[in-house]
Design an enzyme around this catalytic site. Structure first.
Site, PDB file in Angstrom:
ATOM      1  CE1 TYR A  62      -3.850   1.950  10.872  1.00  0.00           C
ATOM      2  CE2 TYR A  62      -3.602   2.967   8.716  1.00  0.00           C
ATOM      3  CZ  TYR A  62      -4.078   1.937   9.517  1.00  0.00           C
ATOM      4  OH  TYR A  62      -4.767   0.896   8.947  1.00  0.00           O
ATOM      5  CB  CYS A  63       1.641   2.800  14.820  1.00  0.00           C
ATOM      6  SG  CYS A  63       1.705   4.246  15.913  1.00  0.00           S
ATOM      7  CE1 TYR A  64      -1.610  -2.879  17.292  1.00  0.00           C
ATOM      8  CE2 TYR A  64       0.725  -2.366  17.131  1.00  0.00           C
ATOM      9  CZ  TYR A  64      -0.320  -3.261  16.989  1.00  0.00           C
ATOM     10  OH  TYR A  64      -0.067  -4.520  16.532  1.00  0.00           O
ATOM     11  N   GLY A  66      -0.082   6.163  17.636  1.00  0.00           N
ATOM     12  CA  GLY A  66       0.508   7.371  17.071  1.00  0.00           C
ATOM     13  C   GLY A  66       1.943   7.646  17.459  1.00  0.00           C
ATOM     14  CG  PHE A  91      -6.484   1.154  14.031  1.00  0.00           C
ATOM     15  CD1 PHE A  91      -7.021   1.263  12.755  1.00  0.00           C
ATOM     16  CD2 PHE A  91      -7.090   0.301  14.933  1.00  0.00           C
ATOM     17  CE1 PHE A  91      -8.140   0.531  12.380  1.00  0.00           C
ATOM     18  CE2 PHE A  91      -8.198  -0.434  14.577  1.00  0.00           C
ATOM     19  CZ  PHE A  91      -8.729  -0.326  13.286  1.00  0.00           C
TER      20      PHE A  91
END
Length: 99
Positions: A62-64, A66, A91
């Protein structure tokens, strides 16, 4: 190999307790808040991971929001990891689900 996009709900039901959860956000953001049991990975960490022999583990990236996680998930899948997922909405979506 291809990766799979998963919802926060699917993540919670199927992966949260068994997968390697990789947070690719910057270290400061990770230290402020993260998904329980996740690990903050840099590009260098990702390269070390692909050199490992354990391609059978389930991985959720995951990142900020997607987007970047999809690129990393695709990269890992190309290197032979059998079950790689990207968290839809990143996230931000996970945090919103906690309310």
């Amino acid at each position: 190999m291809i990766f799979k996009d998963i919802s926060v709900q699917e993540f919670k039901e199927k992966f949260q307790d068994k997968a390697l959860i990789i947070d690719i956000r910057d270290e400061e953001s990770y230290n402020q808040s993260n998904i329980i049991n996740s690990k903050n990975y840099t590009s260098e960490d990702i390269m070390k991971l692909i050199e490992s022999d354990d391609k059978d583990k389930s991985i959720v990236v995951y990142c900020y929001h997607g987007n970047s996680s999809r690129k990393v998930a695709s990269f890992l899948a190309e290197y032979g990891f059998k079950e790689v997922c990207s968290l839809i909405g990143g996230f931000s979506a996970w945090k919103d689900s906690q309310v």
